[in-house]
Motif scaffolding. Structure first.
Motif, PDB file in Angstrom:
ATOM      1  N   THR A 148     -55.714  60.403 -72.692  1.00 58.21           N
ATOM      2  CA  THR A 148     -56.578  61.532 -72.333  1.00 58.21           C
ATOM      3  C   THR A 148     -57.791  61.048 -71.547  1.00 58.21           C
ATOM      4  O   THR A 148     -58.175  61.646 -70.524  1.00 58.21           O
ATOM      5  CB  THR A 148     -57.035  62.285 -73.602  1.00 58.21           C
ATOM      6  OG1 THR A 148     -55.878  62.759 -74.294  1.00 58.21           O
ATOM      7  CG2 THR A 148     -57.933  63.460 -73.266  1.00 58.21           C
ATOM      8  N   THR A 149     -58.384  59.954 -71.994  1.00 57.65           N
ATOM      9  CA  THR A 149     -59.523  59.371 -71.290  1.00 57.65           C
ATOM     10  C   THR A 149     -59.110  58.913 -69.898  1.00 57.65           C
ATOM     11  O   THR A 149     -59.854  59.106 -68.918  1.00 57.65           O
ATOM     12  CB  THR A 149     -60.096  58.191 -72.093  1.00 57.65           C
ATOM     13  OG1 THR A 149     -60.530  58.680 -73.370  1.00 57.65           O
ATOM     14  CG2 THR A 149     -61.269  57.532 -71.388  1.00 57.65           C
ATOM     15  N   HIS A 189     -60.515  51.412 -75.603  1.00 61.06           N
ATOM     16  CA  HIS A 189     -61.004  52.789 -75.439  1.00 61.06           C
ATOM     17  C   HIS A 189     -60.502  53.398 -74.136  1.00 61.06           C
ATOM     18  O   HIS A 189     -61.251  54.061 -73.404  1.00 61.06           O
ATOM     19  CB  HIS A 189     -62.534  52.858 -75.516  1.00 61.06           C
ATOM     20  CG  HIS A 189     -63.036  53.177 -76.900  1.00 61.06           C
ATOM     21  ND1 HIS A 189     -63.017  54.451 -77.418  1.00 61.06           N
ATOM     22  CD2 HIS A 189     -63.539  52.385 -77.859  1.00 61.06           C
ATOM     23  CE1 HIS A 189     -63.502  54.420 -78.655  1.00 61.06           C
ATOM     24  NE2 HIS A 189     -63.820  53.188 -78.942  1.00 61.06           N
ATOM     25  N   LYS A 246     -67.755  51.484 -78.872  1.00 63.31           N
ATOM     26  CA  LYS A 246     -67.738  51.756 -77.433  1.00 63.31           C
ATOM     27  C   LYS A 246     -68.520  50.698 -76.656  1.00 63.31           C
ATOM     28  O   LYS A 246     -68.126  50.326 -75.544  1.00 63.31           O
ATOM     29  CB  LYS A 246     -68.273  53.160 -77.155  1.00 63.31           C
ATOM     30  CG  LYS A 246     -67.350  54.259 -77.690  1.00 63.31           C
ATOM     31  CD  LYS A 246     -67.914  55.650 -77.460  1.00 63.31           C
ATOM     32  CE  LYS A 246     -66.980  56.726 -78.021  1.00 63.31           C
ATOM     33  NZ  LYS A 246     -67.502  58.094 -77.812  1.00 63.31           N
ATOM     34  N   SER A 284     -52.837  53.914 -69.355  1.00 65.49           N
ATOM     35  CA  SER A 284     -53.428  53.543 -70.638  1.00 65.49           C
ATOM     36  C   SER A 284     -52.726  52.333 -71.242  1.00 65.49           C
ATOM     37  O   SER A 284     -53.370  51.360 -71.659  1.00 65.49           O
ATOM     38  CB  SER A 284     -53.351  54.740 -71.600  1.00 65.49           C
ATOM     39  OG  SER A 284     -53.739  54.365 -72.902  1.00 65.49           O
ATOM     40  N   TRP A 325     -69.407  66.001 -71.452  1.00 70.07           N
ATOM     41  CA  TRP A 325     -69.619  65.226 -70.236  1.00 70.07           C
ATOM     42  C   TRP A 325     -71.057  65.358 -69.763  1.00 70.07           C
ATOM     43  O   TRP A 325     -71.631  64.422 -69.194  1.00 70.07           O
ATOM     44  CB  TRP A 325     -68.648  65.677 -69.153  1.00 70.07           C
ATOM     45  CG  TRP A 325     -68.744  64.857 -67.911  1.00 70.07           C
ATOM     46  CD1 TRP A 325     -69.131  65.288 -66.688  1.00 70.07           C
ATOM     47  CD2 TRP A 325     -68.483  63.458 -67.772  1.00 70.07           C
ATOM     48  NE1 TRP A 325     -69.121  64.243 -65.784  1.00 70.07           N
ATOM     49  CE2 TRP A 325     -68.730  63.107 -66.424  1.00 70.07           C
ATOM     50  CE3 TRP A 325     -68.069  62.460 -68.657  1.00 70.07           C
ATOM     51  CZ2 TRP A 325     -68.571  61.811 -65.947  1.00 70.07           C
ATOM     52  CZ3 TRP A 325     -67.914  61.166 -68.171  1.00 70.07           C
ATOM     53  CH2 TRP A 325     -68.163  60.853 -66.843  1.00 70.07           C
ATOM     54  N   GLN A 377     -67.704  58.972 -73.143  1.00 76.71           N
ATOM     55  CA  GLN A 377     -67.700  60.438 -73.273  1.00 76.71           C
ATOM     56  C   GLN A 377     -66.813  60.919 -74.409  1.00 76.71           C
ATOM     57  O   GLN A 377     -67.043  61.991 -74.958  1.00 76.71           O
ATOM     58  CB  GLN A 377     -67.227  61.058 -71.953  1.00 76.71           C
ATOM     59  CG  GLN A 377     -67.281  62.586 -71.927  1.00 76.71           C
ATOM     60  CD  GLN A 377     -66.023  63.264 -72.436  1.00 76.71           C
ATOM     61  OE1 GLN A 377     -64.936  62.702 -72.361  1.00 76.71           O
ATOM     62  NE2 GLN A 377     -66.162  64.460 -72.978  1.00 76.71           N
ATOM     63  N   SER A 378     -65.804  60.149 -74.757  1.00 78.88           N
ATOM     64  CA  SER A 378     -64.838  60.575 -75.774  1.00 78.88           C
ATOM     65  C   SER A 378     -65.545  61.130 -77.015  1.00 78.88           C
ATOM     66  O   SER A 378     -66.347  60.450 -77.644  1.00 78.88           O
ATOM     67  CB  SER A 378     -63.965  59.380 -76.173  1.00 78.88           C
ATOM     68  OG  SER A 378     -63.040  59.758 -77.154  1.00 78.88           O
ATOM     69  N   GLU A 437     -66.258  57.342 -68.947  1.00 76.56           N
ATOM     70  CA  GLU A 437     -65.223  58.184 -69.560  1.00 76.56           C
ATOM     71  C   GLU A 437     -64.961  57.741 -71.001  1.00 76.56           C
ATOM     72  O   GLU A 437     -64.752  58.574 -71.884  1.00 76.56           O
ATOM     73  CB  GLU A 437     -63.936  58.146 -68.735  1.00 76.56           C
ATOM     74  CG  GLU A 437     -64.039  58.779 -67.359  1.00 76.56           C
ATOM     75  CD  GLU A 437     -64.228  60.286 -67.368  1.00 76.56           C
ATOM     76  OE1 GLU A 437     -64.133  60.917 -68.440  1.00 76.56           O
ATOM     77  OE2 GLU A 437     -64.464  60.854 -66.277  1.00 76.56           O
ATOM     78  N   ALA A 438     -64.981  56.439 -71.244  1.00 82.09           N
ATOM     79  CA  ALA A 438     -64.769  55.943 -72.610  1.00 82.09           C
ATOM     80  C   ALA A 438     -65.923  56.357 -73.527  1.00 82.09           C
ATOM     81  O   ALA A 438     -65.700  56.751 -74.679  1.00 82.09           O
ATOM     82  CB  ALA A 438     -64.610  54.421 -72.600  1.00 82.09           C
TER      83      ALA A 438
END
Length: 200
Positions: free
Chosen positions: A174-175, A170, A108, A160, A63, A58-59, A55-56
């Protein structure tokens, strides 16, 4: 939500007669992920670290890009074994930055290593899986269209902040909401989607 083709769209009925969330009704890779994995609970430290890491990464990207590179990520990050990744040093960072099979973003990559180290440290207080699941919200109403699906929540904001305090990087709200959707803490399959109700 992993991707969002049309804001405000409802479930899409595929050629197979099955209704799905719009993002899972097109590309075969997305469809398979939607039908067999997204929203289902995962178990174990490595499974949670994998989802958090992906997920981090993907930011800012689709996807589908991440799904298509997933096996490369698993190989590059030692199957998301936290001890192995936590031991990565500068040579490993350079190896990862030269690996076209993953997303080559130094911040990342550095975050993934930091997160593995933070995961190891969390074992003294119950571990990553229990930590993440402690932020599970009460079930909410089924979203009817993609416009009803939130991108953050009070719980994803709290998760978060708590992860950042524990040394993770990260892991914005939202993530973290995307992570919560992916592993079944929340059920954001649309009303009418054949996968609605599988979460948790």
């Amino acid at each position: 939500m992993e991707t969002e083709p049309v804001r405000g769209a409802g479930p899409v009925v595929g050629a197979d007669g099955v209704a799905r969330c719009p993002w899972g009704a097109g590309d075969p890779v997305n469809l398979a992920y939607h039908d067999t994995e997204w929203g289902l609970r995962v178990h174990g430290e490595a499974a949670h670290l994998e989802r958090l890491t992906l997920e981090a990464f993907q930011s800012g990207l689709s996807w589908l890009t991440i799904l298509n590179k997933r096996e490369h990520f698993r190989a590059a990050f030692a199957g998301f074994d936290a001890d192995a990744v936590a031991a990565f040093g500068p040579a490993d960072v350079e190896r990862l930055m030269a690996d076209a099979g993953i997303v080559r973003n130094r911040r990342k990559v550095d975050a993934a290593i930091a997160n593995a180290r933070a995961t190891v440290a969390l074992r003294d207080s119950g571990g990553l899986e229990a930590f993440i699941w402690s932020f599970r919200p009460e079930p909410g109403p089924a979203p009817r269209t993609t416009a009803d699906v939130p991108t953050t929540s009070p719980e994803s904001l709290a998760l978060s902040k708590a992860l950042k305090k524990a040394g993770f990087a990260h892991v914005g709200p939202t993530t973290m909401h995307a992570l919560m959707e992916a592993i079944g803490l929340v059920d954001d399959h649309l009303e009418g989607c054949h996968r609605r109700g599988v979460a948790g």
